[in-house]
Design a protein around this motif. Structure first.
Motif, PDB file in Angstrom:
ATOM      1  N   ILE A  11       3.772  -1.053   4.737  1.00  0.00           N
ATOM      2  CA  ILE A  11       4.291  -1.552   6.019  1.00  0.00           C
ATOM      3  C   ILE A  11       3.820  -0.722   7.206  1.00  0.00           C
ATOM      4  N   LYS A  58       6.889  -8.249   7.481  1.00  0.00           N
ATOM      5  CA  LYS A  58       5.761  -9.048   7.959  1.00  0.00           C
ATOM      6  C   LYS A  58       6.198 -10.292   8.723  1.00  0.00           C
ATOM      7  N   SER A  78       2.381  -2.386  10.300  1.00  0.00           N
ATOM      8  CA  SER A  78       3.264  -3.185  11.156  1.00  0.00           C
ATOM      9  C   SER A  78       3.771  -2.321  12.310  1.00  0.00           C
TER      10      SER A  78
END
Ligand SMILES: [Zn+2]
Length: 192
Positions: A147, A119, A150
């Motif tokens: 994740i 992050k 992302s």
């Protein structure tokens, strides 16, 4: 003694009998060496690799690619991958795998620090290099879910290594190749 991994009651007894035959100071040296090991060895603040400094040699090396992180179960995997000489990124050591049977939940592993790193926006690629066991797959998927949003590349080492093999025991050429020929993680569970 019998609580150590790989040592059954019989081996434990053999070790104890051996120690009893040795001069008393020999046991003193061994006890002191074990204590020193616990006192002196630290874990890298960044990747949780074993280290005698706050940041390990790999993380401190500016020649390594700090935007690629290889996620491994423990330090034996770091050693195995380093031995291939094929990987120039850095690592993240989880300290185990999610295993409901053994009572290991995500909270006991170094997962949140990995998610934080992703992050922070400084990471371009995450490579999963856990063993292809059910626990390994569960752990990969648990991290992936956190994740996936992302905008990074998430890949997994190519499975030249057969199911159930631990990275530690894979030969260096196979392991080196599987890192170079890594595949997108999504492909391992989508489209089939
Ligand atoms: Zn480190």
């Amino acid at each position: 003694m019998s609580q150590l991994p790989g040592i059954g009651k019989r081996t434990a007894l053999r070790l104890v009998l051996h120690l009893l035959k040795q001069p008393k100071e020999q046991t003193g040296f061994l006890s002191q060496a074990l204590l020193n090991m616990r006192e002196d060895i630290k874990f890298c603040r960044s990747c949780h690799n074993i280290s005698d400094t706050t940041v390990c040699e790999i993380c401190a090396n500016s020649g390594r690619n700090h935007q690629t992180i290889c996620v491994v179960e423990d330090i034996r995997d770091v050693m195995a991958i380093e031995n291939t000489g094929q990987y120039k990124g850095i690592y993240h050591v989880l300290g185990g795998k999610i295993s409901p049977i053994e009572g290991v939940g995500p909270g006991q592993l170094n997962i949140s620090s990995l998610v934080e790193k992703v992050k922070s926006g400084k990471v371009i690629e995450i490579i999963f290099a856990l063993s292809s066991t059910m626990e390994g797959d569960t752990t990969n998927f648990y991290i992936y879910k956190q994740i996936a949003e992302s905008e990074i590349v998430i890949s997994t080492i190519a499975r030249g290594i057969s199911v159930g093999d631990e990275l530690e025991y894979a030969d260096e050429i196979t392991l080196g190749r599987s890192i170079l020929h890594r595949v997108p993680f999504e492909k391992t569970f989508k489209n089939n």
